[in-house]
Design an enzyme around this catalytic site. Sequence first.
Site, PDB file in Angstrom:
ATOM      1  N   SER A 248     -30.263 125.501  81.871  1.00  0.00           N
ATOM      2  CA  SER A 248     -29.701 124.169  81.998  1.00  0.00           C
ATOM      3  C   SER A 248     -29.685 123.480  80.643  1.00  0.00           C
ATOM      4  CB  SER A 248     -30.523 123.358  82.994  1.00  0.00           C
ATOM      5  OG  SER A 248     -31.856 123.193  82.520  1.00  0.00           O
ATOM      6  N   GLN A 249     -28.941 122.375  80.576  1.00  0.00           N
ATOM      7  CA  GLN A 249     -28.853 121.629  79.322  1.00  0.00           C
ATOM      8  C   GLN A 249     -30.186 120.985  78.973  1.00  0.00           C
ATOM      9  OE1 GLN A 249     -26.180 121.564  77.310  1.00  0.00           O
ATOM     10  NE2 GLN A 249     -27.472 120.503  75.844  1.00  0.00           N
ATOM     11  N   GLY A 250     -30.930 120.538  80.002  1.00  0.00           N
ATOM     12  CA  GLY A 250     -32.230 119.939  79.740  1.00  0.00           C
ATOM     13  C   GLY A 250     -33.202 120.904  79.099  1.00  0.00           C
ATOM     14  N   ARG A 267     -22.883 117.834  80.474  1.00  0.00           N
ATOM     15  CA  ARG A 267     -23.901 118.548  81.250  1.00  0.00           C
ATOM     16  C   ARG A 267     -25.119 117.669  81.504  1.00  0.00           C
ATOM     17  NH1 ARG A 267     -21.723 122.817  78.160  1.00  0.00           N
ATOM     18  NH2 ARG A 267     -23.147 122.473  76.411  1.00  0.00           N
TER      19      ARG A 267
END
Length: 628
Positions: A248-250, A267
């Site tokens: 994920s982007q996080g 995102r």
Amino acid sequence: MSIYHIYSLPAELLQSLVPRNSPTAQKPPSPEPTVQPSSNSIPTACNICLGATFSNLEQQRAHYRSDWHRYNVKNRLNGSQPISEFDFTQLIDALEDSLSGSESSSDEGTESDSERDAVSTLISKHKTRTSTSPDSSARRIPRTALSWFHSPPSTQIGVYRTLFPHDTPEDSYLEALKDIQTPISGGRRWAMFMVAGGHFAGAVVRVSKAGQEDEVQPKKQKKPVLDTEVLRHKTFHRYTTRRKQGGSQGLNDNAKGNAKSAGAVLRRYGEQALQDDIRNLLSDWEDDINECDLIFIRATGSNRKIFLGYEGSSISKGDDRLRTFPFPTRRPTQSELSRCLLELTRVKVSHFTEEALRAQDEAYLASLPKPKPIPPVRPATPDKPKIKPIKLSKEEEALREKWSRLLEMVSKGRLEPLKAFWEREGENLGGLDARIPEWAGEKRTATLLQLAAYSDEEDVTNWLLEMRADPTILVPRIDQEGDLEDSSEGPDKRRQTAYNLAQSRGVRDVFRRIAGAHPEWWDWFGDANIPSALSKEMEDEREEKKKARRKGLKDRVKEREAKEKPKEKPEIVVEVPSVSTPSSGPQKLGGGAGDIAGIAGLTPEMRAKIERERRARAAEARLKQVQK
């Protein structure tokens, strides 16, 4: 083929069930049989995956294509122990990049790139964990996701352990299975949620029929009451993961810092929107979730925080109803939830005879890896006493500093500073033939002359020899352990002097030149190991031979080039009409238009020759004008 529902098993079957016993009391429980083999067939077992058995060739091929089998094969090649299917499922659920599977339920036989990546990621994590874990060599008792029960003479049923309460001991699973057959008012309900890669799927389902007081149906009812019924369902998707990049982007921001691209901003917005949508949905379904007996959540570590641990959460972290899916799942969709619901509520049935079960137990015990022998404990070696640094007096520190400066000037060829330093400190240091101290670390050389010869410094070597430095002192010998040997006792073929340490011909010529100029100083050709003297006449003769050798080499090269040079073609003289140019006025570089017309149609070689002649005539004309 009989199909049984987990909450509606026949009473006759329940009364005949007994727990599936272990092969031996001291060894791990036996593997569970797979679905629906015939009672006359002999099962085939996998010797790697903890005794998994198959009733036909199709099941065996499907097992060999599974991620569980591939993971165990790679573990075996790496010298590790295989794991059970339940443990493999737990490892898959713990991965940050989940299995995406196929786009639809019709592609179950295909294996995606993300699944292959998941197996490779698990292998790399397992290597890291086993290399750092102190008890990685201990034997681990495998435990499968299914709990099996036997009904004589040849019927076995399997139920997922996760359906029983957490505090239920394994020997009480049969009583727990009988207890969940009791109908309750309104029926039993489950909540099922999945989130991965920005995809979310959720449902609240009724998994058992209602009690007798709720079973009074109207007389004109046409549809029968089903065992399972979907009460609520919802799916949606947000853009949170870059295609074919994974993660994920996080997570990417936490590892590498916030990216500033437009896609990264989208995102991040998608992640926040996905979290808000899920939490709003949980708030809307709060009453239905509170009535559920079990809550299944498929989410990775970061996504799991969406469901639990926030203010106003409908599900608490310590809820006893929380479960994970005990098998691999694909992309969260409504069809995937339906498949998982069917997998959990359908009882696994097989038909093995007592002989087949016994053969299965033997195959399982044979497939178990043998525990690694415990290495003997070596007695702890006492620590070597630390050598305390010797405190030096001011005089000793000054002496060491002088020696360090002297050795540096000799090894780097700084002759002029060396001469000035020696005039001041030479007598205090013991003279030219003084031994280099051991603390200086010069094990290969013993005197300043040897150090200069070894460092390939011609000027310093010549100055030391002119100052009557002793060239007959032997070079120290070093044994295999790096210690110095006594090289002064008796003749030895390995005896070496300063001359033998010379790295170049120039330094060796310095020794030979001094030996020829002052033969009476030392035993040059005996103790000093110098082969012969070198006089001025010998050097001149050697230089003449070198020049003659070079000249002969050049002559041979010229003769070879003359032989190899091809015969030149006769020159074709082409008369070029001269074009008169005005003596004044602007002139173009390269001649006028008439010159171009005069050489048109000629070969490139002829054009080049004409151009050279034209430039030569122009140069002669300019020279004549200058002379006038």
